[in-house]
Design a protein around this motif. Structure first.
Motif, PDB file in Angstrom:
ATOM      1  N   GLU A  45       0.823  -1.221   0.006  1.00 53.43           N
ATOM      2  CA  GLU A  45      -0.088  -0.066  -0.110  1.00 53.43           C
ATOM      3  C   GLU A  45       0.801   1.295  -0.126  1.00 53.43           C
ATOM      4  OE1 GLU A  45      -2.708  -0.253   3.049  1.00 53.43           O
ATOM      5  OE2 GLU A  45      -3.489  -2.012   2.615  1.00 53.43           O
ATOM      6  N   TYR A  46       1.841   1.199   0.628  1.00 57.42           N
ATOM      7  CA  TYR A  46       2.577   2.114   0.774  1.00 57.42           C
ATOM      8  C   TYR A  46       3.473   2.657  -0.738  1.00 57.42           C
ATOM      9  CZ  TYR A  46       7.348   5.015   1.535  1.00 57.42           C
ATOM     10  OH  TYR A  46       8.389   5.654   1.543  1.00 57.42           O
ATOM     11  N   CYS A  72       9.777   8.644  -5.005  1.00 59.97           N
ATOM     12  CA  CYS A  72      10.831   8.193  -4.081  1.00 59.97           C
ATOM     13  C   CYS A  72      10.287   7.598  -2.882  1.00 59.97           C
ATOM     14  CB  CYS A  72      11.627   9.343  -3.510  1.00 59.97           C
ATOM     15  SG  CYS A  72      12.948   8.911  -2.624  1.00 59.97           S
ATOM     16  N   VAL A  73      10.780   6.027  -2.870  1.00 59.49           N
ATOM     17  CA  VAL A  73      10.207   5.301  -1.830  1.00 59.49           C
ATOM     18  C   VAL A  73      11.275   4.981  -0.902  1.00 59.49           C
ATOM     19  CG1 VAL A  73       9.377   2.867  -1.464  1.00 59.49           C
ATOM     20  CG2 VAL A  73       8.783   3.982  -3.874  1.00 59.49           C
ATOM     21  N   ASP A  74      10.859   5.307   0.380  1.00 58.74           N
ATOM     22  CA  ASP A  74      11.793   5.047   1.644  1.00 58.74           C
ATOM     23  C   ASP A  74      11.749   3.527   1.879  1.00 58.74           C
ATOM     24  OD1 ASP A  74      13.344   5.388   3.685  1.00 58.74           O
ATOM     25  OD2 ASP A  74      11.860   6.358   5.016  1.00 58.74           O
ATOM     26  N   LEU A  75      12.937   2.713   1.823  1.00 59.96           N
ATOM     27  CA  LEU A  75      12.819   1.372   2.063  1.00 59.96           C
ATOM     28  C   LEU A  75      13.314   1.192   3.695  1.00 59.96           C
ATOM     29  CD1 LEU A  75      14.520   0.331  -1.166  1.00 59.96           C
ATOM     30  CD2 LEU A  75      12.256   0.291  -0.475  1.00 59.96           C
ATOM     31  N   SER A  94      16.528   4.149   0.075  1.00 58.66           N
ATOM     32  CA  SER A  94      15.420   4.576  -0.908  1.00 58.66           C
ATOM     33  C   SER A  94      15.589   4.065  -2.065  1.00 58.66           C
ATOM     34  CB  SER A  94      15.201   5.992  -0.441  1.00 58.66           C
ATOM     35  OG  SER A  94      16.301   6.653  -0.689  1.00 58.66           O
ATOM     36  N   ILE A  95      14.496   3.963  -2.669  1.00 59.07           N
ATOM     37  CA  ILE A  95      14.631   3.739  -4.297  1.00 59.07           C
ATOM     38  C   ILE A  95      14.002   4.779  -4.964  1.00 59.07           C
ATOM     39  CG2 ILE A  95      12.415   2.340  -4.273  1.00 59.07           C
ATOM     40  CD1 ILE A  95      13.985   0.249  -5.880  1.00 59.07           C
ATOM     41  N   LEU A  96      14.489   5.181  -5.922  1.00 59.77           N
ATOM     42  CA  LEU A  96      14.054   6.211  -7.147  1.00 59.77           C
ATOM     43  C   LEU A  96      13.256   5.575  -8.218  1.00 59.77           C
ATOM     44  CD1 LEU A  96      13.502   9.379  -7.217  1.00 59.77           C
ATOM     45  CD2 LEU A  96      15.637   9.726  -8.398  1.00 59.77           C
ATOM     46  N   ILE A  97      11.847   5.611  -8.587  1.00 65.23           N
ATOM     47  CA  ILE A  97      11.103   5.119  -9.403  1.00 65.23           C
ATOM     48  C   ILE A  97      10.719   6.186 -10.690  1.00 65.23           C
ATOM     49  CG2 ILE A  97       9.148   3.685 -10.261  1.00 65.23           C
ATOM     50  CD1 ILE A  97       8.884   2.981  -6.984  1.00 65.23           C
ATOM     51  N   ASN A  98      11.450   5.705 -11.713  1.00 68.55           N
ATOM     52  CA  ASN A  98      10.999   6.727 -12.970  1.00 68.55           C
ATOM     53  C   ASN A  98       9.438   6.177 -13.259  1.00 68.55           C
ATOM     54  OD1 ASN A  98      13.695   7.891 -13.028  1.00 68.55           O
ATOM     55  ND2 ASN A  98      14.320   6.213 -14.086  1.00 68.55           N
ATOM     56  N   PHE A 136      14.191   2.055 -12.202  1.00 65.15           N
ATOM     57  CA  PHE A 136      14.640   2.650 -10.833  1.00 65.15           C
ATOM     58  C   PHE A 136      16.076   2.664 -10.676  1.00 65.15           C
ATOM     59  CE2 PHE A 136      13.598  -1.788 -10.476  1.00 65.15           C
ATOM     60  CZ  PHE A 136      14.533  -2.295  -9.488  1.00 65.15           C
ATOM     61  N   VAL A 137      16.282   3.588  -9.683  1.00 65.47           N
ATOM     62  CA  VAL A 137      17.718   3.593  -9.247  1.00 65.47           C
ATOM     63  C   VAL A 137      17.982   3.499  -7.839  1.00 65.47           C
ATOM     64  CG1 VAL A 137      18.928   4.704 -11.186  1.00 65.47           C
ATOM     65  CG2 VAL A 137      17.941   5.957  -9.460  1.00 65.47           C
ATOM     66  N   GLU A 138      18.375   2.804  -7.145  1.00 63.40           N
ATOM     67  CA  GLU A 138      18.563   2.882  -5.637  1.00 63.40           C
ATOM     68  C   GLU A 138      19.581   3.851  -5.236  1.00 63.40           C
ATOM     69  OE1 GLU A 138      19.553  -0.658  -2.027  1.00 63.40           O
ATOM     70  OE2 GLU A 138      19.256  -1.197  -4.191  1.00 63.40           O
ATOM     71  N   ILE A 139      19.015   4.495  -4.326  1.00 67.46           N
ATOM     72  CA  ILE A 139      19.582   5.905  -3.697  1.00 67.46           C
ATOM     73  C   ILE A 139      20.147   5.218  -2.275  1.00 67.46           C
ATOM     74  CG2 ILE A 139      19.279   8.207  -2.977  1.00 67.46           C
ATOM     75  CD1 ILE A 139      17.112   8.147  -4.798  1.00 67.46           C
ATOM     76  N   PRO A 140      21.584   5.502  -1.917  1.00 72.61           N
ATOM     77  CA  PRO A 140      22.439   4.751  -1.106  1.00 72.61           C
ATOM     78  C   PRO A 140      21.636   3.458  -0.603  1.00 72.61           C
ATOM     79  CG  PRO A 140      22.546   7.301  -0.752  1.00 72.61           C
ATOM     80  CD  PRO A 140      21.577   7.058  -1.900  1.00 72.61           C
ATOM     81  N   ILE A 141      21.206   3.374   0.398  1.00 66.97           N
ATOM     82  CA  ILE A 141      20.734   2.013   0.955  1.00 66.97           C
ATOM     83  C   ILE A 141      19.368   2.050   1.379  1.00 66.97           C
ATOM     84  CG2 ILE A 141      21.288   0.361   2.669  1.00 66.97           C
ATOM     85  CD1 ILE A 141      24.080   1.213   2.893  1.00 66.97           C
TER      86      ILE A 141
END
Length: 83
Positions: A28-29, A46-49, A78-82, A71-76
């Motif tokens: 859901e998030y 941007c999804v906080d993981l 979060s993930i940035l989805i295009n 998508f690209v993983e930002i540091p550890i």
């Protein structure tokens, strides 16, 4: 006294979190984050993981790939989805 013990999570909840499957709350998030970004005409979501374990992160990446997202993983954390 029972209320004090209610704070200890059930074994099922912990076992589920340790497995690869995503929880309903996590799904859901991610869904709401993508929809919100789309409604705001953002080209990225941007999804906080932080609440995802490593297996759940891999599962999320697999699902996003299957759904056609890049998508690209930002540091550890979060993930940035295009979009």
């Amino acid at each position: 006294m029972k209320n004090r013990y209610d704070k200890i999570p059930d074994h099922k909840v912990i076992k589920s979190a340790m497995q690869q499957e995503l929880t309903d709350k996590q799904i859901e998030y991610v869904e709401s984050t993508i929809k919100r970004a789309a409604l705001q005409n953002d080209d990225k979501a941007c999804v906080d993981l932080i609440s995802f374990n490593p297996n759940q992160k891999r599962k999320l990446e697999q699902v996003l790939k299957i759904k056609g997202y890049k998508f690209v993983e930002i540091p550890i954390q979060s993930i940035l989805i295009n979009l």
